[in-house]
Motif scaffolding. Structure first.
Motif, PDB file in Angstrom:
ATOM      1  N   LEU A  87       0.840  -1.196   0.000  1.00  0.00           N
ATOM      2  CA  LEU A  87       0.000   0.000   0.000  1.00  0.00           C
ATOM      3  C   LEU A  87       0.876   1.247   0.000  1.00  0.00           C
ATOM      4  O   LEU A  87       0.648   2.183  -0.779  1.00  0.00           O
ATOM      5  CB  LEU A  87      -0.944   0.021   1.200  1.00  0.00           C
ATOM      6  CG  LEU A  87      -1.796   1.291   1.339  1.00  0.00           C
ATOM      7  CD1 LEU A  87      -2.764   1.431   0.169  1.00  0.00           C
ATOM      8  CD2 LEU A  87      -2.537   1.287   2.669  1.00  0.00           C
ATOM      9  N   ASP A 129      -7.369  -3.039  -4.711  1.00  0.00           N
ATOM     10  CA  ASP A 129      -6.532  -4.192  -5.048  1.00  0.00           C
ATOM     11  C   ASP A 129      -6.763  -4.612  -6.500  1.00  0.00           C
ATOM     12  O   ASP A 129      -7.894  -4.640  -6.991  1.00  0.00           O
ATOM     13  CB  ASP A 129      -6.813  -5.367  -4.116  1.00  0.00           C
ATOM     14  CG  ASP A 129      -5.866  -6.525  -4.392  1.00  0.00           C
ATOM     15  OD1 ASP A 129      -4.647  -6.347  -4.206  1.00  0.00           O
ATOM     16  OD2 ASP A 129      -6.344  -7.590  -4.842  1.00  0.00           O
ATOM     17  N   ILE A 167      -2.331  -4.941  -3.584  1.00  0.00           N
ATOM     18  CA  ILE A 167      -2.090  -4.555  -2.184  1.00  0.00           C
ATOM     19  C   ILE A 167      -2.621  -5.594  -1.196  1.00  0.00           C
ATOM     20  O   ILE A 167      -2.579  -5.371   0.005  1.00  0.00           O
ATOM     21  CB  ILE A 167      -2.689  -3.169  -1.870  1.00  0.00           C
ATOM     22  CG1 ILE A 167      -4.206  -3.140  -2.141  1.00  0.00           C
ATOM     23  CG2 ILE A 167      -1.954  -2.076  -2.633  1.00  0.00           C
ATOM     24  CD1 ILE A 167      -4.923  -1.934  -1.579  1.00  0.00           C
TER      25      ILE A 167
END
Length: 170
Positions: A87, A129, A167
């Motif tokens: 992230l 994501d 992520i």
């Protein structure tokens, strides 16, 4: 005498949550799914997937982290967990840690377990994501426990101004 509330077209009292209001005003197609929330549920996301009868990989949770001291929104499948290093890298930062729950609630205007990436009080950097891209639709919180919205991943990314990056772990 019971208080009357106006029902709007999304079926929510008084026009819905900030997330459903934002979706309605954007004009993108979406579906609202509601289910009875169990306060004893161990995982809000897994509860949603089970209640909706969809794979946990299709339901995404909204998490807030601090990246180099700035609040950042991460949207990851409930079947996985957030990779904080990934992230941080996705937003050009060095360090990431989960945000204080009270700060997350204050900043977004939502309660934990009902934080939506849509319609937040303050627009924050957002990362979705990459696994969302392979799905025709994803489900995210509609702004309260027991309420989800289903929409195309591209619409979620566009409406939140998100970056897409890997992520999630697991």
């Amino acid at each position: 005498m019971p208080k009357k509330t106006k029902q709007k077209k999304d079926g929510q009292p008084g026009g819905g949550t900030p997330a459903t209001v934002a979706l309605t005003s954007s004009g993108v197609p979406f579906t609202v799914h509601s289910y009875p929330h169990d306060p004893a549920a161990a995982s809000y996301g897994e509860e949603a997937a089970e209640a909706l009868g969809v794979a946990p990989e299709q339901v995404f949770k909204t998490l807030l982290a601090e990246v180099d001291g700035a609040l950042t929104v991460a949207v990851v499948p409930v079947s996985g967990s957030l990779d904080l290093k990934a992230l941080a890298a996705a937003v050009g930062g060095k360090r990431a840690a989960m945000a204080d729950p009270a700060a997350a609630e204050r900043s977004t205007g939502y309660v934990l377990g009902g934080i939506s990436p849509l319609g937040q009080r303050k627009r924050l950097p957002t990362v979705v994501d990459a696994s969302a891209q392979g799905r025709p639709t994803v489900c995210v919180s509609a702004g309260r426990r027991g309420l989800e919205v289903e929409l195309a991943p591209a619409d979620l990314v566009a409406l939140t101004g998100a970056r897409v990056a890997p992520i999630a772990r697991g």
